[in-house]
Write a protein that holds these residues in place. Structure first.
Motif, short mmCIF file in Angstrom:
data_model
loop_
_atom_site.label_atom_id
_atom_site.label_comp_id
_atom_site.label_asym_id
_atom_site.label_seq_id
_atom_site.Cartn_x
_atom_site.Cartn_y
_atom_site.Cartn_z
N TYR A 52 0.88 -1.11 0.20
CA TYR A 52 0.03 0.05 -0.03
C TYR A 52 0.88 1.09 -0.04
CZ TYR A 52 -3.52 3.59 1.35
OH TYR A 52 -4.40 4.40 1.52
N THR A 53 0.79 2.18 -0.79
CA THR A 53 1.52 3.08 -1.10
C THR A 53 1.62 4.15 -0.01
OG1 THR A 53 -0.03 4.18 -2.64
CG2 THR A 53 1.77 3.01 -3.58
N GLY A 54 0.46 4.06 0.76
CA GLY A 54 0.14 4.93 2.06
C GLY A 54 0.83 4.36 3.15
N THR A 57 2.75 -2.68 6.33
CA THR A 57 3.82 -3.62 6.25
C THR A 57 3.37 -4.51 4.90
OG1 THR A 57 4.02 -4.04 8.42
CG2 THR A 57 4.57 -6.08 6.94
N PRO A 58 4.11 -4.74 3.99
CA PRO A 58 3.75 -5.31 2.65
C PRO A 58 3.07 -6.78 2.75
CG PRO A 58 5.83 -4.27 2.60
CD PRO A 58 5.58 -4.10 4.07
N TYR A 59 2.50 -7.37 1.97
CA TYR A 59 1.91 -8.62 2.28
C TYR A 59 2.95 -9.54 1.25
CZ TYR A 59 -0.47 -12.54 0.12
OH TYR A 59 -0.62 -14.14 -0.03
N TYR A 60 3.14 -10.75 1.71
CA TYR A 60 4.03 -11.68 0.73
C TYR A 60 3.20 -13.04 0.74
CZ TYR A 60 7.70 -8.06 0.82
OH TYR A 60 8.38 -7.03 0.69
N ALA A 61 3.42 -13.68 -0.33
CA ALA A 61 2.94 -14.82 -0.32
C ALA A 61 3.88 -15.94 0.24
CB ALA A 61 2.39 -15.41 -1.55
N ASP A 62 3.48 -17.16 0.77
CA ASP A 62 4.29 -18.08 1.50
C ASP A 62 5.52 -18.34 0.58
OD1 ASP A 62 2.00 -19.53 3.81
OD2 ASP A 62 3.08 -17.59 4.06
N SER A 63 5.27 -18.45 -0.68
CA SER A 63 6.04 -19.26 -1.44
C SER A 63 7.18 -18.16 -1.85
CB SER A 63 5.49 -19.15 -3.01
OG SER A 63 4.72 -18.02 -3.21
N VAL A 64 7.05 -16.91 -1.62
CA VAL A 64 8.30 -16.09 -1.91
C VAL A 64 8.60 -15.29 -0.46
CG1 VAL A 64 7.35 -15.58 -4.13
CG2 VAL A 64 6.67 -14.11 -2.39
N LYS A 65 8.17 -15.54 0.26
CA LYS A 65 8.46 -14.77 1.95
C LYS A 65 9.80 -15.05 2.21
CE LYS A 65 4.91 -14.46 4.52
NZ LYS A 65 3.98 -14.85 5.29
N GLY A 66 10.46 -13.93 2.50
CA GLY A 66 12.03 -14.21 2.98
C GLY A 66 13.07 -14.11 1.53
N TYR A 101 -7.39 0.82 -3.63
CA TYR A 101 -7.65 -0.17 -2.39
C TYR A 101 -6.76 0.05 -1.27
CZ TYR A 101 -8.81 -2.12 -6.98
OH TYR A 101 -9.20 -2.54 -7.96
N LYS A 102 -7.29 0.41 0.02
CA LYS A 102 -6.56 0.27 1.05
C LYS A 102 -6.10 -0.86 1.56
CE LYS A 102 -8.03 5.00 3.10
NZ LYS A 102 -8.48 5.58 4.34
N ASP A 103 -6.86 -2.02 1.36
CA ASP A 103 -6.63 -3.29 1.71
C ASP A 103 -5.73 -3.73 0.80
OD1 ASP A 103 -8.40 -6.49 1.78
OD2 ASP A 103 -6.72 -5.84 2.32
N CYS A 104 -4.48 -4.22 1.10
CA CYS A 104 -3.55 -4.73 0.29
C CYS A 104 -3.15 -6.02 0.62
CB CYS A 104 -2.35 -3.80 -0.04
SG CYS A 104 -1.52 -3.80 -1.59
N SER A 105 -3.94 -6.78 1.58
CA SER A 105 -3.66 -7.97 2.17
C SER A 105 -3.60 -9.22 1.35
CB SER A 105 -4.50 -8.13 3.48
OG SER A 105 -5.73 -8.38 2.83
N GLY A 106 -3.54 -10.34 1.65
CA GLY A 106 -3.62 -11.56 1.04
C GLY A 106 -5.20 -11.84 0.44
#
Length: 126
Positions: A52-54, A57-66, A101-106
């Motif tokens: 979210y540009t505002g 914490t960014p969201y990451y899928a488990d497949s790419v987290k870390g 969108y303010k929601d930038c979650s999974g």
């Protein structure tokens, strides 16, 4: 109509790194959710990172987290995806998406986005 243009894809060996860029044609004066998706051959599209540009914490899928890191340069209207420790299973067409969108979650990753880029191919060889 906002245009999103991805760049930075290519071919790399496993363990290597790439940085994708997504340049937006217009400045987002209000907060936008900007995200990266990928579509591997023969598989469903996957939302892998959302920012979210505002702020927040960014969201990451488990497949790419870390391994992957999303960032945004407001002055350049550009979203980035730093991809490290790449694996053959990361091979896919990568797309940038954005929307007001303010929601930038999974859960946002499972919904449609207002704007999409044309995609950039990433190929990881073993």
């Amino acid at each position: 109509q906002v245009q999103l243009v991805e760049s930075g894809g290519g071919s790399v060996q496993a363990g290597g790194s790439l940085r994708l860029s997504c340049a937006a044609s217009e400045y987002f004066y209000s907060g936008y959710c900007m995200a990266w998706f990928r579509h591997p051959p023969g598989k469903e599209r996957e939302g892998i990172a959302g920012l979210y540009t505002g702020g927040g914490t960014p969201y990451y899928a488990d497949s790419v987290k870390g391994r992957f890191t999303a960032s945004h340069d407001a002055a350049k209207n550009t979203l980035y995806l730093q991809m490290n420790s790449l694996k053959p299973e990361d091979t896919a067409m990568y797309y940038c998406a954005a929307g007001p969108y303010k929601d930038c979650s999974g859960s946002r990753m499972n919904a449609d986005f207002k704007y999409w880029g044309q995609g950039t191919q990433v190929t990881v060889s073993s």
